[in-house]
Design an enzyme around this catalytic site. Structure first.
Site, PDB file in Angstrom:
ATOM      1  N   LYS A   1      57.389  31.508  33.254  1.00 20.30           N
ATOM      2  CA  LYS A   1      56.127  32.111  32.829  1.00 20.30           C
ATOM      3  C   LYS A   1      56.004  32.218  31.307  1.00 20.30           C
ATOM      4  O   LYS A   1      54.933  32.561  30.800  1.00 20.30           O
ATOM      5  CB  LYS A   1      55.970  33.512  33.450  1.00 20.30           C
ATOM      6  CG  LYS A   1      56.041  33.534  34.971  1.00 20.30           C
ATOM      7  CD  LYS A   1      54.953  32.680  35.583  1.00 20.30           C
ATOM      8  CE  LYS A   1      54.988  32.628  37.102  1.00 20.30           C
ATOM      9  NZ  LYS A   1      54.693  33.849  37.783  1.00 20.30           N
TER      10      LYS A   1
ATOM     11  N   THR B   1      56.162  37.828  43.106  1.00 16.20           N
ATOM     12  CA  THR B   1      57.170  38.671  42.449  1.00 16.20           C
ATOM     13  C   THR B   1      56.900  40.143  42.765  1.00 16.20           C
ATOM     14  O   THR B   1      57.824  40.906  43.064  1.00 16.20           O
ATOM     15  CB  THR B   1      57.165  38.426  40.919  1.00 16.20           C
ATOM     16  OG1 THR B   1      56.955  37.040  40.668  1.00 16.20           O
ATOM     17  CG2 THR B   1      58.475  38.864  40.285  1.00 16.20           C
TER      18      THR B   1
ATOM     19  N   GLU C   1      44.088  45.193  38.544  1.00 13.70           N
ATOM     20  CA  GLU C   1      45.377  45.019  37.859  1.00 13.70           C
ATOM     21  C   GLU C   1      45.303  45.600  36.443  1.00 13.70           C
ATOM     22  O   GLU C   1      46.218  46.289  35.996  1.00 13.70           O
ATOM     23  CB  GLU C   1      45.761  43.545  37.815  1.00 13.70           C
ATOM     24  CG  GLU C   1      46.125  43.005  39.189  1.00 13.70           C
ATOM     25  CD  GLU C   1      46.500  41.528  39.195  1.00 13.70           C
ATOM     26  OE1 GLU C   1      46.471  40.885  38.130  1.00 13.70           O
ATOM     27  OE2 GLU C   1      46.823  41.016  40.277  1.00 13.70           O
TER      28      GLU C   1
HETATM   29  C1  5RP Z   1      47.821  37.989  40.418  1.00 16.88           C
HETATM   30  C2  5RP Z   1      48.730  37.949  39.245  1.00 16.88           C
HETATM   31  C3  5RP Z   1      50.166  37.641  39.547  1.00 16.88           C
HETATM   32  O1  5RP Z   1      50.947  38.643  39.003  1.00 16.88           O
HETATM   33  C4  5RP Z   1      50.529  36.315  38.956  1.00 16.88           C
HETATM   34  O2  5RP Z   1      49.674  35.318  39.527  1.00 16.88           O
HETATM   35  C5  5RP Z   1      52.005  35.950  39.209  1.00 16.88           C
HETATM   36  O3  5RP Z   1      52.222  35.663  40.555  1.00 16.88           O
HETATM   37  P1  5RP Z   1      53.652  35.278  41.109  1.00 16.88           P
HETATM   38  O4  5RP Z   1      54.511  36.488  40.995  1.00 16.88           O
HETATM   39  O5  5RP Z   1      53.379  34.874  42.532  1.00 16.88           O
HETATM   40  O6  5RP Z   1      54.179  34.122  40.285  1.00 16.88           O
HETATM   41  O7  5RP Z   1      48.370  38.164  38.123  1.00 16.88           O
HETATM   42  O8  5RP Z   1      46.508  38.277  40.039  1.00 16.88           O
END
Ligand code: 5RP
Length: 223
Positions: free
Chosen positions: A121, A28, A103
């Site tokens: 999510k 994303t 992050e």
């Molecule tokens: C990476 C993260 C990502 O934001 C999380 O895994 C979501 O990933 P995606 O957008 O591919 O579903 O925390 O450390």
């Protein structure tokens, strides 16, 4: 556009001239990087960015975004990133990749931290679908694991993709992937992990996100 791209496209509209913008990690966040770069190319948007991982930095560079290093900044205007789990009280689980320290630093440094995700999510509690990643000082991993097991956790040290060595995070630390009993709520989990010596950082983002954009079948709404 799929839902992940749509929500990233909406978030990219929040970028304004002169902003220093944090780039998250994941599929994303990648869409967000692409749409920021598109606005830069098509509208002449003037921004600088800081990446939460090497992979995002490579993506940003390939898209033509200007990058600054995290050690040059004190705060940022906007941080946009995805999440693995989102609860109704806006707690997050993040860090399936191995850069959760970066992050969380960017989330903390951001004037505005916006989470972008599709509806899959949303969960009822942290740990419902995913294990909790916990970055630990290498020498401390057995002590930390044992300590968390005393609190009912189960899990193990993360291995690399080939499963033939211990995975090492960008900061040089190891990662424990732990599952906690269902009755441990996000606040207690956050407190326990924050208070455990040897833990560098963990994937529970408690009271850090102020706004969450969710896309569901082509419609974006905010939480
Ligand atoms: C990476 C993260 C990502 O934001 C999380 O895994 C979501 O990933 P995606 O957008 O591919 O579903 O925390 O450390």
């Amino acid at each position: 556009m799929n839902d992940k791209e749509l929500v990233a496209f909406e978030a990219a509209k929040l970028a304004k001239n002169g902003m220093l913008i944090g780039l998250g990690t994941g599929s994303t966040a990648n869409y967000f990087i692409e749409h920021l770069a598109k606005r830069q190319a098509e509208e002449g948007l003037k921004i600088s960015t800081v990446a939460s991982s090497t992979i995002s930095a490579i993506k940003a560079q390939a898209c033509g975004l200007s990058l600054v290093s995290i050690n040059q900044i004190k705060q940022i205007d906007l941080y946009v990133d995805g999440a693995d789990e989102i609860t109704p009280n806006l707690s997050l689980l993040k860090g399936r990749g191995q850069d959760l320290v970066m992050e969380k630093l960017l989330a903390q440094a951001a004037h505005q931290f916006i989470v972008v995700a599709d509806k899959s999510k949303i969960v009822n509690f942290i740990g419902e679908k995913f294990i909790i990643p916990i970055e630990v000082i290498p020498n401390a991993w057995r002590i930390v694991k044992h300590h968390l097991e005393q609190h009912g956790a189960e899990g193990d040290i993360r291995l690399n993709a080939n499963q033939d060595n211990i995975a090492v995070a960008a900061s040089g630390n190891y990662v424990l992937d732990m599952r906690f009993p269902k009755n441990v709520d996000d606040q207690s989990l956050n407190t326990l992990l924050n208070n455990t010596s040897g833990v560098v950082e963990h994937g529970v983002f408690f009271q850090l996100a102020k706004k969450i954009l969710i896309a569901d079948q082509g419609i974006v709404s905010s939480m």
